[in-house]
Design a protein around this motif. Structure first.
Motif, PDB file in Angstrom:
ATOM      1  N   GLU A  77       0.820  -1.200   0.000  1.00 41.28           N
ATOM      2  CA  GLU A  77       0.000   0.000   0.000  1.00 41.28           C
ATOM      3  C   GLU A  77       0.863   1.264   0.000  1.00 41.28           C
ATOM      4  O   GLU A  77       1.903   1.327   0.653  1.00 41.28           O
TER       5      GLU A  77
ATOM      6  N   THR B 270      -1.942 -10.987   4.269  1.00 37.76           N
ATOM      7  CA  THR B 270      -1.554  -9.591   4.440  1.00 37.76           C
ATOM      8  C   THR B 270      -0.741  -9.472   5.720  1.00 37.76           C
ATOM      9  O   THR B 270      -1.134 -10.006   6.766  1.00 37.76           O
ATOM     10  N   ILE B 271       0.400  -8.806   5.641  1.00 36.32           N
ATOM     11  CA  ILE B 271       1.198  -8.553   6.842  1.00 36.32           C
ATOM     12  C   ILE B 271       1.445  -7.057   6.969  1.00 36.32           C
ATOM     13  O   ILE B 271       1.394  -6.312   5.987  1.00 36.32           O
ATOM     14  N   GLU B 272       1.726  -6.638   8.194  1.00 32.70           N
ATOM     15  CA  GLU B 272       2.102  -5.246   8.427  1.00 32.70           C
ATOM     16  C   GLU B 272       3.624  -5.155   8.416  1.00 32.70           C
ATOM     17  O   GLU B 272       4.311  -5.902   9.111  1.00 32.70           O
TER      18      GLU B 272
ATOM     19  N   LYS C  70       4.900   0.505   8.826  1.00 32.39           N
ATOM     20  CA  LYS C  70       3.470   0.715   9.090  1.00 32.39           C
ATOM     21  C   LYS C  70       2.626   0.749   7.822  1.00 32.39           C
ATOM     22  O   LYS C  70       1.604   1.435   7.735  1.00 32.39           O
ATOM     23  N   LYS C  71       3.053  -0.009   6.833  1.00 34.50           N
ATOM     24  CA  LYS C  71       2.255  -0.217   5.625  1.00 34.50           C
ATOM     25  C   LYS C  71       1.889  -1.692   5.552  1.00 34.50           C
ATOM     26  O   LYS C  71       2.618  -2.542   6.073  1.00 34.50           O
ATOM     27  N   ASN C  72       0.783  -1.984   4.928  1.00 35.31           N
ATOM     28  CA  ASN C  72       0.373  -3.374   4.740  1.00 35.31           C
ATOM     29  C   ASN C  72       0.838  -3.882   3.381  1.00 35.31           C
ATOM     30  O   ASN C  72       0.896  -3.131   2.401  1.00 35.31           O
TER      31      ASN C  72
ATOM     32  N   VAL D 254       0.395  -7.387   0.723  1.00 33.05           N
ATOM     33  CA  VAL D 254      -0.307  -8.639   0.428  1.00 33.05           C
ATOM     34  C   VAL D 254       0.640  -9.536  -0.357  1.00 33.05           C
ATOM     35  O   VAL D 254       1.213  -9.124  -1.368  1.00 33.05           O
TER      36      VAL D 254
ATOM     37  N   THR E  48       4.040 -11.393  14.216  1.00 34.57           N
ATOM     38  CA  THR E  48       2.942 -11.842  13.348  1.00 34.57           C
ATOM     39  C   THR E  48       2.387 -13.176  13.827  1.00 34.57           C
ATOM     40  O   THR E  48       1.159 -13.375  13.868  1.00 34.57           O
TER      41      THR E  48
END
Length: 356
Positions: free
Chosen positions: A4, A42-44, A48-50, A52, A133
């Motif tokens: 993102e 999906t991970i962070e 601080k952006k996601n 996929v 995670t």
């Protein structure tokens, strides 16, 4: 893979081995808990952006689940691109989450790196990403078990030979890296970080005399000329001359010999500490002034001033020894001034025909 809010541009961003290992772990753990490994997760990221990630290989057994993510470094020339980063996850007694490296993941053998010797080359930020995670997935499913997580990368041993891992004392495979989760194409920060790591490892191994090379060819030639130096002394600094000598001072180096081709070395002689084409260019009047000072033929001096490239200048003067030595002494003078005489400086200018 989709990240993102990545800035638009001509070059495509990628993701780190740490992000891949985290995504593979999440998919495998979900599969272990639910009996169904998802097609994507999906991970962070640490920024601080996601992101996929598509899941490639899936395997579900009675006591473990595993998944893989294809490493894609975007448009960065990253040799790990194309490897599959696997995570195999087991439930274990207690609440501890143990993360180890398997086949294709290197083992640290020297001091000076963020990971202590004897441990898998999984850096602290990826370790926190994987653990954090996994804990979130466990919490989301109301599970209090511990985990045993094995990260591995088939083919990692062969690929690692083309990285700086052997020089840093990381044997048997690649490293699981990344502080942001994102690979920036041709990242300046990544190259600078690798220079600092190489310096630290060398200092920890009692090496205080360094050979800084400005590219792959100069590095190969430097090793032939200075064959008495240990492998760890040679560090490819690219365009970052000023940065590198300052970091050498920071770690307590005694000396630096800088080795490069005439173009970049001419910039150094002019006092330019960033050798990238966007940051500095060669002044051919500067080179013609050197020719005047050593009393070269007037026609040659004029040709030098009208040249388009330093390679052309070298052809005109036929690598005149007096000219090359004058250039070399200017480099030593500039770097000695730049370091306030805190480092012993030497320089070697490589010929295009591999002579010196």
């Amino acid at each position: 893979m989709y990240i993102e809010d990545i800035p638009e541009g001509n070059l495509r961003y990628g993701y780190t081995t740490g992000a891949c290992a985290t995504a593979a772990t999440k998919a495998a753990l979900i599969g272990l808990i639910t009996g169904n490994i998802p097609d994507e997760v999906t991970i962070e990221l640490p920024v601080k952006k996601n992101a996929v990630f598509k899941i490639s290989h899936k395997r579900l057994e009675n006591d473990y689940a595993e998944a893989s993510v294809l490493k894609d470094g975007g448009d960065d020339p990253d040799v790990t691109t194309g490897l599959f980063i696997y995570s195999r996850v087991y439930m274990s007694p207690g609440k501890d989450i143990k993360i180890l490296g398997g086949k294709g993941i290197g083992v640290v053998t020297r001091e000076g790196l963020p990971v202590r010797p004897g441990n898998s080359a999984i850096n602290p930020v990826p370790m926190r990403m994987i653990r954090g995670t996994a804990m979130k997935v466990l919490n989301d499913h109301g599970i209090n078990n511990g985990l045993s997580i094995l990260i591995y990368a088939p083919g990692g041993n062969e690929v690692a030979r083309r990285t700086c891992n052997p020089k840093l004392g990381i044997i048997g495979g690649i490293s699981i890296l990344g502080t942001t989760g994102i690979v920036t194409p041709f990242s300046t920060s990544s190259w600078k970080a690798s220079i600092v790591l190489a310096l630290r490892v060398a200092i920890k191994n009692s090496i205080k005399d360094f050979v800084f090379t400005t590219g792959g060819r100069s590095d190969s030639e430097a090793k032939k000329i200075l064959n008495g130096y240990p492998e760890e002394s040679f560090i490819e600094i690219g365009d970052f001359a000023g940065f590198s000598v300052k970091r050498a001072m920071d770690v307590g180096a005694n000396s630096v010999t800088i080795v490069g081709m005439p173009g970049k070395m001419s910039k150094l002689a002019m006092g330019c500490m960033d050798l990238h084409a966007h940051s500095s260019s060669v002044d051919f009047n500067f080179l013609s002034d050197i020719a005047k000072k050593i009393k070269m033929d007037k026609k040659l001096i004029e040709k030098i001033g009208n040249s388009n490239t330093v390679a052309e200048v070298m052809q005109i003067i036929n690598y005149n020894n007096e000219f090359i030595n004058y250039l070399k002494n200017l480099i030593i003078q500039r770097l000695t001034e730049y370091t306030n005489n805190r480092l012993k400086i030497d320089a070697i200018i490589i010929r295009s025909d591999n002579g010196v």
